[in-house]
Design an enzyme around this catalytic site. Structure first.
Site, PDB file in Angstrom:
ATOM      1  N   ARG A 150       3.001   0.325   5.844  1.00  0.00           N
ATOM      2  CA  ARG A 150       3.924   1.369   5.423  1.00  0.00           C
ATOM      3  C   ARG A 150       3.947   2.467   6.488  1.00  0.00           C
ATOM      4  NH1 ARG A 150       0.642   0.356   0.741  1.00  0.00           N
ATOM      5  NH2 ARG A 150       1.824  -0.438  -1.043  1.00  0.00           N
ATOM      6  N   LYS A 174      -1.986   3.079  -0.469  1.00  0.00           N
ATOM      7  CA  LYS A 174      -1.733   3.948  -1.618  1.00  0.00           C
ATOM      8  C   LYS A 174      -2.982   4.019  -2.488  1.00  0.00           C
ATOM      9  CE  LYS A 174       3.280   3.626  -2.142  1.00  0.00           C
ATOM     10  NZ  LYS A 174       4.383   3.277  -3.056  1.00  0.00           N
ATOM     11  N   HIS A 249      11.043   0.947   6.132  1.00  0.00           N
ATOM     12  CA  HIS A 249      10.459   0.148   5.051  1.00  0.00           C
ATOM     13  C   HIS A 249      11.017  -1.275   5.027  1.00  0.00           C
ATOM     14  CE1 HIS A 249       7.727   0.246   1.669  1.00  0.00           C
ATOM     15  NE2 HIS A 249       8.618  -0.387   0.921  1.00  0.00           N
ATOM     16  N   ARG A 252       8.757  -3.778   6.570  1.00  0.00           N
ATOM     17  CA  ARG A 252       7.720  -4.253   5.646  1.00  0.00           C
ATOM     18  C   ARG A 252       8.287  -5.345   4.733  1.00  0.00           C
ATOM     19  NH1 ARG A 252       2.934  -2.880   2.753  1.00  0.00           N
ATOM     20  NH2 ARG A 252       3.221  -2.682   0.506  1.00  0.00           N
ATOM     21  N   HIS A 275      -0.415  -4.257  -2.675  1.00  0.00           N
ATOM     22  CA  HIS A 275       0.195  -3.948  -3.970  1.00  0.00           C
ATOM     23  C   HIS A 275      -0.883  -3.975  -5.049  1.00  0.00           C
ATOM     24  CE1 HIS A 275       4.476  -5.361  -2.678  1.00  0.00           C
ATOM     25  NE2 HIS A 275       4.233  -4.107  -2.353  1.00  0.00           N
ATOM     26  N   TYR A 284       9.834 -10.612  -4.048  1.00  0.00           N
ATOM     27  CA  TYR A 284      10.030 -11.491  -2.897  1.00  0.00           C
ATOM     28  C   TYR A 284      10.099 -12.968  -3.285  1.00  0.00           C
ATOM     29  CZ  TYR A 284       8.731  -7.230  -0.490  1.00  0.00           C
ATOM     30  OH  TYR A 284       8.691  -5.928  -0.061  1.00  0.00           O
TER      31      TYR A 284
END
Length: 312
Positions: A150, A174, A249, A252, A275, A284
């Protein structure tokens, strides 16, 4: 009402909110985003006391956010920020109730297929990078396109996070969660080449992997600008992307899509992307459907001719 007036009138409430988020160990990115959203909400109150706010005030603000062009995801983030803010206000008896708790989130299209670039276009991106800091900028694009980082992760990357001997990088994602990404030999060599040309930072103890022209840690905006400049040049050669929103983004997204096209299982893709919830990775899976359809289109069974006369 502006920022200065907001801090003057709601200083106590804002301080409580900040202290609560820090105590609950919200990530720095979440704290920054929620504080930004709450400040703008407080500006919209035009001096109204926090304890006098109703659900109508919150809904009016969220409607205003949408009318200014924000999508449902951003609108929902604003709602989450306001909900948390009032949870804190109720906890510390600044407000009696939470006016945002019963407001419904906007519907978000879950099966939306992400825009992505195929390998040919990704490779072209690296060739199209130009400017004074070409090796740095190519390395940034490559890490997003071929390792799935990211923008915020590019910014937070430190020199010590790169293990050239074991060919991997440690990425702080994150929620301040770490993940380790093995690097292809080409990426390993590229990162080493960049480090050999890395600008000397003004502050001798600066550990940032990517250094700006001002000799400090590179900013999110600069990373986004590098990607935007590259995409502008790309669109001149690939008109099929005209009208599509290409951003940092999307690199990614392209990385994740490439993994799926190569048959990587969903759990591994989740780990590489960082994630927390696998449902986020499932956007995806459309790629696997496309691969299946392509595979089946190449199958031509030798059905006996006599069946042609049979009516189903």
């Amino acid at each position: 009402m502006d920022y200065a007036e907001v801090f003057e009138q709601y200083d106590h409430e804002i301080r409580l909110f900040i202290v609560y988020m820090k105590d609950r160990e919200y990530s720095k990115e979440t704290q920054k985003g929620y504080l930004h959203d709450v400040k703008h909400f407080l500006i919209s109150l035009d001096g109204k006391s926090v304890k006098e706010v109703t659900d109508i005030d919150v809904m009016y603000y969220l409607t205003e956010v949408r009318e200014k062009g924000a999508g449902p995801r951003y609108r929902n983030r604003c709602l989450s920020a306001i909900r948390l803010f009032y949870k804190v206000m109720v906890k510390f008896k600044v407000a009696v109730s939470n006016p945002a708790v019963e407001i419904e989130k906007a519907k978000v299209e879950k099966n939306r297929q992400p825009t992505y670039l195929q390998k040919e276009a990704l490779d072209a991106c690296l060739e199209l990078v130009h400017g004074r800091h070409i090796i740095r900028d190519i390395t940034i694009i490559a890490l997003m396109a071929y390792a799935g980082l990211r923008v915020s992760e590019i910014v937070k990357l430190n020199v010590t996070d790169f293990d050239k001997d074991n060919s991997r990088i440690a990425v702080l994602g994150k929620g301040d969660k770490w993940r380790y990404i093995p690097l292809p030999i080409e990426l390993n060599q590229l990162l080493q080449a960049y480090l050999a040309s890395r600008l000397e930072p003004w502050y001798s103890k600066e550990t940032a992997f990517f250094i700006s022209q001002r000799r400090g840690r590179i900013s999110k905006r600069m990373v986004q600008t590098i990607a935007e400049k590259t995409f502008t040049t790309l669109l001149e050669q690939y008109p099929q992307f005209a009208g599509k929103r290409l951003s940092a983004h999307k690199l990614r997204h392209s990385f994740a899509t490439s993994l799926m096209q190569n048959g990587t299982d969903l759990r591994t893709v989740q780990e590489l992307l960082g994630h927390e919830d696998i449902s986020t990775t499932q956007i995806y899976t459309h790629v696997t459907d496309e691969v299946k359809e392509l595979a089946m289109s190449k199958i031509h069974p030798a059905i006996p001719l006599l069946l042609e006369s049979v009516k189903c």
